[in-house]
Design a protein around this motif. Structure first.
Motif, PDB file in Angstrom:
ATOM      1  N   ARG A  60       0.881  -1.167   0.000  1.00  0.00           N
ATOM      2  CA  ARG A  60       0.000   0.000   0.000  1.00  0.00           C
ATOM      3  C   ARG A  60       0.917   1.216   0.000  1.00  0.00           C
ATOM      4  O   ARG A  60       1.879   1.283   0.765  1.00  0.00           O
ATOM      5  CB  ARG A  60      -0.903  -0.003   1.232  1.00  0.00           C
ATOM      6  CG  ARG A  60      -1.901   1.154   1.239  1.00  0.00           C
ATOM      7  CD  ARG A  60      -2.909   1.060   2.380  1.00  0.00           C
ATOM      8  NE  ARG A  60      -3.881   0.010   2.100  1.00  0.00           N
ATOM      9  CZ  ARG A  60      -4.069  -1.065   2.861  1.00  0.00           C
ATOM     10  NH1 ARG A  60      -3.364  -1.251   3.953  1.00  0.00           N
ATOM     11  NH2 ARG A  60      -4.969  -1.970   2.545  1.00  0.00           N
ATOM     12  N   VAL A  61       0.622   2.179  -0.861  1.00  0.00           N
ATOM     13  CA  VAL A  61       1.454   3.366  -1.012  1.00  0.00           C
ATOM     14  C   VAL A  61       0.706   4.557  -0.424  1.00  0.00           C
ATOM     15  O   VAL A  61      -0.427   4.840  -0.806  1.00  0.00           O
ATOM     16  CB  VAL A  61       1.783   3.623  -2.507  1.00  0.00           C
ATOM     17  CG1 VAL A  61       2.644   4.858  -2.663  1.00  0.00           C
ATOM     18  CG2 VAL A  61       2.439   2.395  -3.133  1.00  0.00           C
ATOM     19  N   GLY A  62       1.335   5.224   0.512  1.00  0.00           N
ATOM     20  CA  GLY A  62       0.771   6.422   1.137  1.00  0.00           C
ATOM     21  C   GLY A  62       1.909   7.387   1.369  1.00  0.00           C
ATOM     22  O   GLY A  62       2.660   7.711   0.459  1.00  0.00           O
ATOM     23  N   ILE A 110      -3.660   3.823  -3.415  1.00  0.00           N
ATOM     24  CA  ILE A 110      -2.612   3.466  -4.378  1.00  0.00           C
ATOM     25  C   ILE A 110      -1.928   2.206  -3.860  1.00  0.00           C
ATOM     26  O   ILE A 110      -1.575   2.114  -2.680  1.00  0.00           O
ATOM     27  CB  ILE A 110      -1.580   4.601  -4.533  1.00  0.00           C
ATOM     28  CG1 ILE A 110      -2.258   5.913  -4.930  1.00  0.00           C
ATOM     29  CG2 ILE A 110      -0.489   4.214  -5.534  1.00  0.00           C
ATOM     30  CD1 ILE A 110      -2.955   5.875  -6.266  1.00  0.00           C
ATOM     31  N   TYR A 111      -1.726   1.258  -4.758  1.00  0.00           N
ATOM     32  CA  TYR A 111      -1.124  -0.029  -4.421  1.00  0.00           C
ATOM     33  C   TYR A 111       0.006  -0.332  -5.399  1.00  0.00           C
ATOM     34  O   TYR A 111       0.089   0.251  -6.480  1.00  0.00           O
ATOM     35  CB  TYR A 111      -2.174  -1.136  -4.455  1.00  0.00           C
ATOM     36  CG  TYR A 111      -3.227  -0.952  -3.400  1.00  0.00           C
ATOM     37  CD1 TYR A 111      -3.096  -1.572  -2.162  1.00  0.00           C
ATOM     38  CD2 TYR A 111      -4.325  -0.133  -3.618  1.00  0.00           C
ATOM     39  CE1 TYR A 111      -4.053  -1.382  -1.171  1.00  0.00           C
ATOM     40  CE2 TYR A 111      -5.281   0.067  -2.634  1.00  0.00           C
ATOM     41  CZ  TYR A 111      -5.141  -0.565  -1.412  1.00  0.00           C
ATOM     42  OH  TYR A 111      -6.077  -0.362  -0.432  1.00  0.00           O
ATOM     43  N   GLN A 112       0.821  -1.278  -5.004  1.00  0.00           N
ATOM     44  CA  GLN A 112       1.951  -1.675  -5.838  1.00  0.00           C
ATOM     45  C   GLN A 112       2.116  -3.189  -5.751  1.00  0.00           C
ATOM     46  O   GLN A 112       2.167  -3.743  -4.654  1.00  0.00           O
ATOM     47  CB  GLN A 112       3.197  -0.966  -5.310  1.00  0.00           C
ATOM     48  CG  GLN A 112       4.441  -1.186  -6.077  1.00  0.00           C
ATOM     49  CD  GLN A 112       5.518  -0.233  -5.572  1.00  0.00           C
ATOM     50  OE1 GLN A 112       5.449   0.958  -5.816  1.00  0.00           O
ATOM     51  NE2 GLN A 112       6.494  -0.759  -4.863  1.00  0.00           N
ATOM     52  N   ASP A 132      14.261  -7.670 -13.477  1.00  0.00           N
ATOM     53  CA  ASP A 132      14.409  -8.534 -12.317  1.00  0.00           C
ATOM     54  C   ASP A 132      13.089  -8.527 -11.553  1.00  0.00           C
ATOM     55  O   ASP A 132      12.371  -9.506 -11.556  1.00  0.00           O
ATOM     56  CB  ASP A 132      15.570  -8.056 -11.450  1.00  0.00           C
ATOM     57  CG  ASP A 132      16.050  -9.113 -10.481  1.00  0.00           C
ATOM     58  OD1 ASP A 132      15.633 -10.287 -10.599  1.00  0.00           O
ATOM     59  OD2 ASP A 132      16.840  -8.781  -9.592  1.00  0.00           O
ATOM     60  N   ASP A 133      12.745  -7.408 -10.952  1.00  0.00           N
ATOM     61  CA  ASP A 133      11.430  -7.235 -10.340  1.00  0.00           C
ATOM     62  C   ASP A 133      10.593  -6.370 -11.273  1.00  0.00           C
ATOM     63  O   ASP A 133      11.050  -5.314 -11.718  1.00  0.00           O
ATOM     64  CB  ASP A 133      11.531  -6.518  -8.998  1.00  0.00           C
ATOM     65  CG  ASP A 133      12.216  -7.347  -7.927  1.00  0.00           C
ATOM     66  OD1 ASP A 133      12.451  -8.551  -8.152  1.00  0.00           O
ATOM     67  OD2 ASP A 133      12.510  -6.783  -6.865  1.00  0.00           O
ATOM     68  N   VAL A 134       9.380  -6.805 -11.553  1.00  0.00           N
ATOM     69  CA  VAL A 134       8.433  -5.976 -12.296  1.00  0.00           C
ATOM     70  C   VAL A 134       7.519  -5.329 -11.269  1.00  0.00           C
ATOM     71  O   VAL A 134       6.850  -6.015 -10.496  1.00  0.00           O
ATOM     72  CB  VAL A 134       7.626  -6.804 -13.319  1.00  0.00           C
ATOM     73  CG1 VAL A 134       6.511  -5.962 -13.923  1.00  0.00           C
ATOM     74  CG2 VAL A 134       8.540  -7.346 -14.406  1.00  0.00           C
ATOM     75  N   VAL A 135       7.514  -4.003 -11.251  1.00  0.00           N
ATOM     76  CA  VAL A 135       6.754  -3.230 -10.273  1.00  0.00           C
ATOM     77  C   VAL A 135       5.592  -2.550 -10.994  1.00  0.00           C
ATOM     78  O   VAL A 135       5.807  -1.776 -11.932  1.00  0.00           O
ATOM     79  CB  VAL A 135       7.648  -2.176  -9.591  1.00  0.00           C
ATOM     80  CG1 VAL A 135       6.853  -1.363  -8.589  1.00  0.00           C
ATOM     81  CG2 VAL A 135       8.852  -2.844  -8.940  1.00  0.00           C
ATOM     82  N   LEU A 136       4.382  -2.835 -10.537  1.00  0.00           N
ATOM     83  CA  LEU A 136       3.185  -2.219 -11.115  1.00  0.00           C
ATOM     84  C   LEU A 136       2.499  -1.398 -10.032  1.00  0.00           C
ATOM     85  O   LEU A 136       2.069  -1.938  -9.016  1.00  0.00           O
ATOM     86  CB  LEU A 136       2.214  -3.282 -11.626  1.00  0.00           C
ATOM     87  CG  LEU A 136       2.743  -4.263 -12.663  1.00  0.00           C
ATOM     88  CD1 LEU A 136       1.664  -5.271 -13.024  1.00  0.00           C
ATOM     89  CD2 LEU A 136       3.231  -3.527 -13.896  1.00  0.00           C
ATOM     90  N   ARG A 137       2.389  -0.103 -10.247  1.00  0.00           N
ATOM     91  CA  ARG A 137       1.701   0.784  -9.309  1.00  0.00           C
ATOM     92  C   ARG A 137       0.375   1.176  -9.942  1.00  0.00           C
ATOM     93  O   ARG A 137       0.327   1.585 -11.091  1.00  0.00           O
ATOM     94  CB  ARG A 137       2.557   2.010  -9.004  1.00  0.00           C
ATOM     95  CG  ARG A 137       1.976   2.867  -7.896  1.00  0.00           C
ATOM     96  CD  ARG A 137       2.915   3.942  -7.467  1.00  0.00           C
ATOM     97  NE  ARG A 137       3.949   3.383  -6.597  1.00  0.00           N
ATOM     98  CZ  ARG A 137       4.774   4.130  -5.878  1.00  0.00           C
ATOM     99  NH1 ARG A 137       4.710   5.446  -5.929  1.00  0.00           N
ATOM    100  NH2 ARG A 137       5.683   3.559  -5.110  1.00  0.00           N
TER     101      ARG A 137
END
Length: 116
Positions: free
Chosen positions: A26-28, A59-61, A84-89
């Protein structure tokens, strides 16, 4: 009741992305890890990543450990790997709806969309 699910397809091998570690944040004011799971033989997680009272506007990731997956399959990625890591926000605006976040991935590309 709303929920968050995901599905990974390995487009390089034409199969589901099985055994991929997925982390949810969770993005805050900061970034807080709130869950993790591994994809099953169908490339899906056995349970929703988020549901019930925890599924709310925000907002989530999602972080997919793609490099580890391809290395385990014997794919040479080079060091450092291109992916390497795929980050989806992404945002959740309607907590009563189903949010499905599919990931189509290869060692050198990925694509996503809001599925159903």
């Amino acid at each position: 009741m709303g929920r968050l699910t995901t599905h990974v397809l390995d487009t390089a091998h034409g199969c589901p992305g099985a055994g991929i570690h997925v982390e949810l944040y969770r993005v805050g004011e900061g970034v807080e890890k709130i869950g993790e799971a591994w994809t099953n033989e169908d490339g899906r997680c056995n349970q929703p990543l988020l549901q019930g009272g925890a599924f709310r506007v925000g907002i989530y990731q999602l972080v997919f450990k793609i490099g580890y997956y391809y290395r385990a399959r014997g794919v040479s990625l080079g060091e450092p790997a291109f992916l390497d890591d795929v980050v989806l926000r992404f945002g959740i605006a309607a907590p009563d709806e189903h949010y499905h976040v599919p990931l189509l991935v290869s060692p050198y590309s990925y694509s996503t969309y809001r599925g159903s």
